[in-house]
Design an enzyme around this catalytic site. Structure first.
Site, PDB file in Angstrom:
ATOM      1  N   SER B  34      68.690   1.459 109.234  1.00 16.23           N
ATOM      2  CA  SER B  34      68.668   2.473 108.179  1.00 16.23           C
ATOM      3  C   SER B  34      69.200   3.778 108.742  1.00 16.23           C
ATOM      4  O   SER B  34      68.609   4.338 109.672  1.00 16.23           O
ATOM      5  CB  SER B  34      67.240   2.678 107.676  1.00 16.23           C
ATOM      6  OG  SER B  34      67.127   3.920 107.004  1.00 16.23           O
ATOM      7  N   LYS B  59      52.738 -14.112 114.035  1.00 19.36           N
ATOM      8  CA  LYS B  59      51.739 -15.028 114.584  1.00 19.36           C
ATOM      9  C   LYS B  59      52.114 -16.500 114.404  1.00 19.36           C
ATOM     10  O   LYS B  59      51.670 -17.360 115.159  1.00 19.36           O
ATOM     11  CB  LYS B  59      50.385 -14.774 113.908  1.00 19.36           C
ATOM     12  CG  LYS B  59      49.771 -13.432 114.249  1.00 19.36           C
ATOM     13  CD  LYS B  59      49.087 -13.479 115.602  1.00 19.36           C
ATOM     14  CE  LYS B  59      48.260 -12.221 115.845  1.00 19.36           C
ATOM     15  NZ  LYS B  59      47.588 -12.275 117.157  1.00 19.36           N
ATOM     16  N   THR B  81      40.168 -21.702 115.559  1.00 23.97           N
ATOM     17  CA  THR B  81      40.367 -20.363 116.127  1.00 23.97           C
ATOM     18  C   THR B  81      39.463 -19.368 115.438  1.00 23.97           C
ATOM     19  O   THR B  81      38.850 -19.656 114.409  1.00 23.97           O
ATOM     20  CB  THR B  81      41.822 -19.888 116.031  1.00 23.97           C
ATOM     21  OG1 THR B  81      42.013 -18.832 116.989  1.00 23.97           O
ATOM     22  CG2 THR B  81      42.169 -19.373 114.648  1.00 23.97           C
ATOM     23  N   TYR B 121      46.942 -21.959 102.809  1.00 26.41           N
ATOM     24  CA  TYR B 121      47.544 -22.934 103.706  1.00 26.41           C
ATOM     25  C   TYR B 121      46.590 -24.083 104.050  1.00 26.41           C
ATOM     26  O   TYR B 121      46.871 -24.880 104.943  1.00 26.41           O
ATOM     27  CB  TYR B 121      48.039 -22.248 104.980  1.00 26.41           C
ATOM     28  CG  TYR B 121      49.106 -21.206 104.718  1.00 26.41           C
ATOM     29  CD1 TYR B 121      50.160 -21.464 103.838  1.00 26.41           C
ATOM     30  CD2 TYR B 121      49.069 -19.961 105.328  1.00 26.41           C
ATOM     31  CE1 TYR B 121      51.131 -20.508 103.569  1.00 26.41           C
ATOM     32  CE2 TYR B 121      50.047 -19.004 105.072  1.00 26.41           C
ATOM     33  CZ  TYR B 121      51.066 -19.286 104.193  1.00 26.41           C
ATOM     34  OH  TYR B 121      52.029 -18.330 103.940  1.00 26.41           O
ATOM     35  N   ASP B 178      68.341  -0.880 124.133  1.00 27.69           N
ATOM     36  CA  ASP B 178      67.922  -0.557 125.501  1.00 27.69           C
ATOM     37  C   ASP B 178      66.407  -0.475 125.635  1.00 27.69           C
ATOM     38  O   ASP B 178      65.879  -0.333 126.733  1.00 27.69           O
ATOM     39  CB  ASP B 178      68.579   0.751 125.975  1.00 27.69           C
ATOM     40  CG  ASP B 178      68.355   1.920 125.024  1.00 27.69           C
ATOM     41  OD1 ASP B 178      67.207   2.103 124.564  1.00 27.69           O
ATOM     42  OD2 ASP B 178      69.336   2.638 124.727  1.00 27.69           O
ATOM     43  N   GLY B 186      45.609  -7.691 121.455  1.00 23.78           N
ATOM     44  CA  GLY B 186      45.189  -8.579 122.544  1.00 23.78           C
ATOM     45  C   GLY B 186      46.283  -8.786 123.578  1.00 23.78           C
ATOM     46  O   GLY B 186      46.036  -9.255 124.682  1.00 23.78           O
ATOM     47  N   GLY B 187      47.511  -8.480 123.199  1.00 20.42           N
ATOM     48  CA  GLY B 187      48.606  -8.516 124.169  1.00 20.42           C
ATOM     49  C   GLY B 187      49.472  -9.763 124.119  1.00 20.42           C
ATOM     50  O   GLY B 187      50.408  -9.885 124.910  1.00 20.42           O
ATOM     51  N   GLU B 210      49.990   1.706 120.272  1.00 20.89           N
ATOM     52  CA  GLU B 210      48.557   1.381 120.120  1.00 20.89           C
ATOM     53  C   GLU B 210      47.850   2.479 119.326  1.00 20.89           C
ATOM     54  O   GLU B 210      48.150   3.656 119.494  1.00 20.89           O
ATOM     55  CB  GLU B 210      47.926   1.270 121.523  1.00 20.89           C
ATOM     56  CG  GLU B 210      46.498   0.773 121.501  1.00 20.89           C
ATOM     57  CD  GLU B 210      45.955   0.479 122.899  1.00 20.89           C
ATOM     58  OE1 GLU B 210      46.097   1.342 123.777  1.00 20.89           O
ATOM     59  OE2 GLU B 210      45.388  -0.621 123.102  1.00 20.89           O
ATOM     60  N   ALA B 214      41.731   2.554 119.020  1.00 22.15           N
ATOM     61  CA  ALA B 214      41.521   1.245 119.660  1.00 22.15           C
ATOM     62  C   ALA B 214      42.423   1.186 120.893  1.00 22.15           C
ATOM     63  O   ALA B 214      43.177   0.263 121.099  1.00 22.15           O
ATOM     64  CB  ALA B 214      41.858   0.112 118.683  1.00 22.15           C
ATOM     65  N   SER B 314      55.609  -6.089 112.819  1.00 20.31           N
ATOM     66  CA  SER B 314      54.954  -7.342 113.203  1.00 20.31           C
ATOM     67  C   SER B 314      54.331  -8.116 112.054  1.00 20.31           C
ATOM     68  O   SER B 314      54.170  -9.328 112.157  1.00 20.31           O
ATOM     69  CB  SER B 314      53.900  -7.050 114.263  1.00 20.31           C
ATOM     70  OG  SER B 314      53.015  -6.051 113.803  1.00 20.31           O
TER      71      SER B 314
END
Lengths: 329, 329
Positions: B34, B59, B81, B121, B178, B186-187, B210, B214, B314
C-alpha cells in the site's frame, strides 16, 4: 451471445489496449476462495478482490485508462467528474499520477471515507446537492470555469474499457469459471466485464446484482428501455446511479439476468466477507455474494448449471461507524 | 547470525519438509502493498496476509504439519490441544482433513468467533478456566481418557516447522525485504520464521512485536532466561502465552529485537488495516504494523536501515462487537 465488434462504446481491443496502458499503475488483485463459503452457497466461488485495488475499488482501472488516454494538451487543464465516491477518489489518484489537476464534484450525502480518499489523493472538492441533476449542473459549471475534461463515472468508452480489464485478469486467474456476477449501478463495470468475458468465451454467463431499492437496471431490462427512478433507497451507496446511453445497449444485449437483493441480504453478505474471507468490503462490494446466496438465485432452475462463479468484490470503502450501525439492525 | 543445524527444535530442512507436506492443504497467502501505508510509515511495507489462511490464521500451517506427520497408528486416536482459539480451530480443521478426532480444550474467556471456528471444523470442545495451568490440567485429563496425541500450540518442532513455511513463501514473493516483523506470544511463529529466514539469508533482521501488557518475551530477552508473568492485560487475545523451552533458545539467539506497543497502538494499526488495506485483521494480527509505526521503532537509529519490511498479518478472527468497542474507546 457473440459480441459484435464496433457495436458498443468499447470492445475487446479497446480493453486490451486499456490493460497495456494501465498495467504498471494498477494492482493485479488476488482471487480468493473459501471452502466455508463454497459450502454455504453450494457452488465453487472465486472472489475477485477489487476492494484491494488502489483507491479501494475497481474504479481506478477506468479512471487510470481515461486519464492516460488524454493527449498532453487535453490533460494540461485537468479533469472533472461528479461521483458519490469511489470514481472520485480513483480519478484524483490517476490525475495525481499524471501530474494534472482533478476537480471533483461530490454530493453532500457521500460517505465520509470516500471524501477523505479524494482529499488524500489531492483532488479539489466541489460540493453539490445529492441529486443527479445537481451533480451534473455543478460539474458543467466547473467545466466551463476550468476548461478541464469531463470524465463521466461510467458513461464513457475509456471507463468501460478500463473496468473490462478485470475480466482479462479473472479469466486468467480462474479459467474454470462459467459465470461472473457483477454489481450494477451506472453499468460501467458490468459493461466492461461482459464485453471482455463474452468476447473471449460467449458461453460465459454474466449476471448483474442490484439492490431492490435501486432496481432501475432490472426494470430497464424488463421493459426494454432505460428506466430511471424518482428516488433510490439502499445501504449500497455505490449502486444508486442509473444506466447511461452507452452502458444500456451492452447491459441489454450481454447481461444474461439481473438478480435483485434487499439490504438485509447485502449486510449479511458483507458480514460473511468480514468474518470468513477477512476482507473489508463495502455494501456495494458484497452484493455479488448476496445474489449468490439469495433464494431467487438458489431456487432458479436455470441457474443450476452455474457452478464455478466469479464474484467481483468491487470496493472496500466504508465508514466503520456506518458499517457497525448496519450490523446492529 | 548463522543458524547452526540441529541446534534447535526445527531447521531449514524440517521447514522445507513441512512445506512439501502441507502445500496441497494450505492457501499460499498473498503479499499486499500500500503506497498510503508506505507514506505513513516512511518504509516500504510487504504485508503477508496470513489472516487469509484457512481457519483465518497462520496456525493452520503448523497444525497441518503436525497432524500429517503422525503415523496412522498414532493418528487413529486423534489429537488434543489447549488453545485460546486460532490453534484450536486450525487443529480441528487439520484433523478433519485427515479424518481423525480433535479434542480441543478452550479457556472460558476465548473469543466467541474462535470457538465457533472450532465447532465449524468439527472439533470436540472441552472447557477450562482461563489460566494456563487449568488449560494444561484439563488437556492432560483428556489425553489420559482418549489416548490421543497432544499437539502443543507452539512448543513443538512440527508446529515451529509448519509456521516457518511462511518465510519460504514470503522470501519468494518479496525477495527484496531486509527485515521481517512478527507477532510474538509463545514463540512458535517467530521461531519458524526466524529459522527459515536466517538460514536462507543471515543478514535478514527478524524483529518481534509484543503487547506491553504481555511483555514476557521482551523481559526474557532482557534477563537471558524465560520470564513468565502473573497476569497479562492486552486486547491482543492471541498474544498472551509465554515462551516455551523449545521456542526460547530460538528467540534468544535469532530474534534481533522485540518492539513493545500498547493497546492503543494496536487498535490504531488494526483500523489502518481495515480502512486502507481493506483487510480484516484481529488485534494480534495488526501488531506488526503497530510496531513499525511506534515511536520506539521510528526513533531508533539502529532501525534506519530497515527499509523493505515484511509484516506478518497473523490472523483475522475477531468478534465484530469486540472490534467495534475497541474502536470506540
Amino acid at each position: 451471445m457473440e459480441v459484435t465488434k464496433g457495436k458498443y462504446a468499447a470492445d475487446l481491443s479497446s480493453i486490451r489496449e486499456a490493460q497495456a496502458r494501465i498495467n504498471s499503475f494498477i494492482h493485479k488483485t488476488p482471487v480468493m476462495t473459501s471452502e466455508s463459503l463454497d459450502a454455504i452457497s453450494g457452488r465453487r466461488l472465486f472472489f475477485k478482490c477489487e476492494c484491494f485495488q488502489k483507491g479501494g475499488a475497481f474504479k481506478f482501472r477506468g479512471a487510470c485508462n481515461a486519464v492516460f488516454s488524454l493527449d498532453d494538451h487535453q490533460a494540461a487543464k485537468g479533469v472533472v467528474t461528479h461521483s458519490s465516491g469511489n470514481h472520485a477518489a480513483a480519478l484524483a489518484l490517476a490525475a495525481k499520477l499524471r501530474g494534472i489537476p482533478a476537480h471533483i464534484v461530490i454530493p453532500k450525502n457521500a460517505p465520509q471515507c470516500k471524501v477523505q480518499n479524494v482529499v488524500r489523493y489531492g483532488g479539489q472538492v466541489i460540493w453539490s446537492e445529492a441529486t443527479v441533476p445537481s451533480r451534473e449542473k455543478t460539474a458543467t459549471k466547473v467545466l466551463q470555469e476550468t476548461g478541464a475534461v469531463l470524465i463521466h463515472p461510467y458513461n464513457d468508452g475509456r471507463i468501460i474499457s478500463g473496468q473490462g480489464t478485470i475480466s482479462l485478469e479473472l479469466l486468467e486467474q480462474a479459467p474454470e469459471i462459467d459465470t461472473i456476477i457483477v454489481p450494477i449501478s451506472g453499468g460501467g463495470l458490468i459493461s466492461g466485464v461482459a464485453l471482455a468475458a463474452k468476447s473471449i468465451n460467449p458461453a460465459l454467463r454474466v449476471l448483474a446484482a442490484e439492490p431492490k431499492g435501486a432496481n432501475d437496471a432490472a426494470q430497464s431490462k424488463a421493459v426494454g428501455r432505460i428506466v430511471t427512478l424518482p428516488e433510490t433507497n439502499t445501504v449500497a451507496d455505490g449502486l444508486r446511479a442509473f444506466l447511461g446511453e452507452l452502458t444500456w445497449p451492452i447491459v441489454r444485449d450481454l447481461v444474461d439476468d439481473i438478480i435483485t437483493v434487499d439490504d438485509t441480504e447485502i449486510i449479511e453478505a458483507m458480514r460473511l466477507c468480514y468474518e470468513i474471507l477477512k476482507v473489508a468490503v463495502e455494501p456495494s462490494g458484497a452484493i455479488g455474494l448476496a445474489a449468490v446466496l439469495s433464494d431467487s438465485f438458489r431456487n432458479n432452475p436455470v441457474r443450476k448449471d452455474c457452478n464455478q462463479i466469479g464474484i467481483i468484490l468491487s470496493g472496500g470503502n466504508v465508514d466503520l461507524e456506518v458499517l457497525w450501525r448496519s450490523f446492529r439492525k
